[in-house]
Design a protein around this motif. Structure first.
Motif, PDB file in Angstrom:
ATOM      1  N   SER A 227       0.848  -1.195   0.000  1.00  0.00           N
ATOM      2  CA  SER A 227       0.000   0.000   0.000  1.00  0.00           C
ATOM      3  C   SER A 227       0.884   1.244   0.000  1.00  0.00           C
ATOM      4  N   PHE A 228       0.337   2.301  -0.577  1.00  0.00           N
ATOM      5  CA  PHE A 228       1.075   3.549  -0.720  1.00  0.00           C
ATOM      6  C   PHE A 228       0.224   4.706  -0.191  1.00  0.00           C
ATOM      7  N   ASP A 229       0.813   5.527   0.672  1.00  0.00           N
ATOM      8  CA  ASP A 229       0.085   6.619   1.324  1.00  0.00           C
ATOM      9  C   ASP A 229       0.496   7.994   0.792  1.00  0.00           C
ATOM     10  N   ASP A 230      -0.386   8.950   1.027  1.00  0.00           N
ATOM     11  CA  ASP A 230      -0.141  10.392   0.894  1.00  0.00           C
ATOM     12  C   ASP A 230      -0.211  10.936  -0.527  1.00  0.00           C
TER      13      ASP A 230
ATOM     14  N   ALA B 275      -1.844  -3.009  -5.881  1.00  0.00           N
ATOM     15  CA  ALA B 275      -1.660  -2.264  -4.642  1.00  0.00           C
ATOM     16  C   ALA B 275      -2.917  -1.483  -4.295  1.00  0.00           C
ATOM     17  N   THR B 276      -2.920  -0.958  -3.066  1.00  0.00           N
ATOM     18  CA  THR B 276      -3.945  -0.009  -2.634  1.00  0.00           C
ATOM     19  C   THR B 276      -3.270   1.333  -2.378  1.00  0.00           C
ATOM     20  N   PHE B 277      -3.824   2.387  -2.945  1.00  0.00           N
ATOM     21  CA  PHE B 277      -3.305   3.742  -2.776  1.00  0.00           C
ATOM     22  C   PHE B 277      -4.221   4.503  -1.821  1.00  0.00           C
ATOM     23  N   PHE B 278      -3.709   4.816  -0.619  1.00  0.00           N
ATOM     24  CA  PHE B 278      -4.476   5.590   0.359  1.00  0.00           C
ATOM     25  C   PHE B 278      -4.210   7.065   0.109  1.00  0.00           C
ATOM     26  N   GLU B 279      -5.242   7.755  -0.380  1.00  0.00           N
ATOM     27  CA  GLU B 279      -5.060   9.104  -0.901  1.00  0.00           C
ATOM     28  C   GLU B 279      -5.570  10.182   0.049  1.00  0.00           C
TER      29      GLU B 279
ATOM     30  N   ILE C 171       2.163  -4.191   3.673  1.00  0.00           N
ATOM     31  CA  ILE C 171       3.355  -3.355   3.582  1.00  0.00           C
ATOM     32  C   ILE C 171       2.930  -1.892   3.453  1.00  0.00           C
ATOM     33  N   LEU C 172       3.526  -1.037   4.268  1.00  0.00           N
ATOM     34  CA  LEU C 172       3.278   0.405   4.211  1.00  0.00           C
ATOM     35  C   LEU C 172       4.424   1.094   3.478  1.00  0.00           C
TER      36      LEU C 172
END
Length: 412
Positions: A226-229, A249-253, A368-369
């Motif tokens: 996962s990918f943040d910001d 993946a998951t993108f936390f926006e 995974i962060l």
């Protein structure tokens, strides 16, 4: 597409050249009765007669599920990738044909690679000879029974583009007890069946299970990244890396980062990734209350209005959660997602350090962060390439958090 078609199954027998829509669970199935070209030691037969060989095809199904195609094969005997690969002349494949022709251009075959069943793509020349074998990344293989195999394959990896194609399952068996060279072979259906691969874009997901998750089952070598910001100028590079490795993946926006970036958000979804809610302005929200509720609601609404996707996952800024905040997210139909692998890539320790930390911490079921926004993320993009290639060599499949948790994904 209407949901009434989601589980409709169509048989290949008697379809001729009619194109079939393969979307969101619509499948093209070939019953055993349709097979008319079995051969025994090279002699043709109009129906299955005589002894049953292990790879006689009893059923073959090809289904589109989102951005994947699902191959389901059932044979007379036990399917073993090791035994198929043991001798030249043995094969179990699905051949893909150029539309409107009887010319097969590639095939997807079950083979043993490093002792494990894999799907290998082979290009075919005009004479049908294979070349350029490639183990496809991002493939999931299950065995519902000893004579059944189900493989979920990314459509792009299979070489499928939007539009019509034709397919046919094939098998060949060589041994010393009757199927001597050129061996016994089978095809199902008797003639290549027509189908159509359609564009499928995720439109949302459905929250279920525990309200807070930091990992999934440790029983399988599957992890989520996962990918943040984001979104940010680095998101496109991360997407290119994920595509190269067949990973999702998951993108936390963050809501206030979305202006003018709908194109890359749509690219996220078009490649089969998911989008999660990471608040509107990235403040600490563990105090809960109306402010926290507004931060989540505004971001979720912006994602939906901007790209037509309704998130079911929320990640708290800084990972700061409380029972109040978890309850707010659940009331808005979202699970709260933490992690169990954190390379602190936001601190920019170097791409090598980021990769090493992830690979040292990761286990089956890990979340995974990492980050694609919030600053210079060039190191994270570079590290992702090493991480994904190494995880693949270790036998891991890398998926979105939604897929790891087994959540239902809807398609528009």
């Amino acid at each position: 597409m209407s949901n009434t078609f989601n589980r409709k199954q169509l048989t290949a027998r008697g379809l001729g050249s009619a194109a079939l829509l393969l979307a969101c669970g619509v499948s093209l199935a070939a019953p055993a009765a349709a097979s008319t070209d079995r051969t025994r030691d090279g002699s043709a037969a109009n129906a299955p007669t005589g002894p049953q060989w292990p790879l006689d095809l009893r059923a073959a199904t090809l289904t589109q599920k989102g951005l994947n195609v699902v191959l389901s094969l059932r044979t007379s005997g036990t399917i073993s990738a090791a035994s198929i690969s043991a001798l030249d002349g043995r094969s179990l494949c699905v051949e893909l044909f150029r539309p409107g022709t009887g010319v097969a251009v590639r095939r997807l075959c079950v083979k043993a690679v490093d002792g494990k069943p894999r799907i290998v793509k082979e290009d075919l020349n005009g004479a049908g000879d294979p070349s350029g074998p490639k183990v496809l990344p991002g493939v999931s293989i299950s065995r519902p029974a000893s004579n059944r195999l189900v493989a979920t394959v990314p459509a792009t990896g299979a070489g499928l583009g939007i539009g019509k194609f034709r397919w046919q399952a094939s098998s060949a068996w060589v041994d010393s007890a009757g199927c001597t060279v050129p061996g016994c072979s089978d095809r199902l259906p008797a003639s290549p069946a027509s189908a159509r691969y359609v564009k499928a874009v995720p439109s949302g997901c459905v929250a279920k299970g525990a309200s807070v998750r930091s990992n999934s089952s440790r029983a399988h070598r599957v992890v989520a990244i996962s990918f943040d910001d984001g979104p940010s100028p680095y998101t496109a590079g991360m997407l290119a890396t994920l595509k190269r490795h067949g990973a999702h993946a998951t993108f936390f926006e963050v809501g206030n980062q979305m202006s003018g970036r709908s194109a890359v958000q749509k690219q996220i979804l078009a490649q089969g990734h998911m989008i999660g809610d990471h608040s509107w302005s990235h403040p600490v929200l563990s105090g809960g209350g109306t402010f926290a509720s507004s931060e989540l609601r505004r971001t979720k609404a912006r994602i939906t209005s901007q790209v037509g996707f309704t998130p079911c996952l929320f990640r708290a800024p800084y990972g700061a959660i409380s029972s109040s905040l978890v309850g707010i997210a659940r009331a808005q139909s979202m699970l709260t997602i933490q992690w169990d692998v954190d390379p602190t890539d936001w601190a920019r320790p170097g791409s090598g350090a980021i990769a090493s930390r992830v690979l040292a911490q990761v286990r089956p079921g890990s979340i995974i962060l990492m980050h694609d926004g919030g600053g210079d993320r060039s190191q994270s993009v570079a590290a992702a390439d090493t991480i994904l290639s190494t995880l693949s060599r270790r036998g891991y499949r890398v998926v979105s958090v939604e897929t790891l948790l087994g959540l239902k994904i809807t398609y528009g």
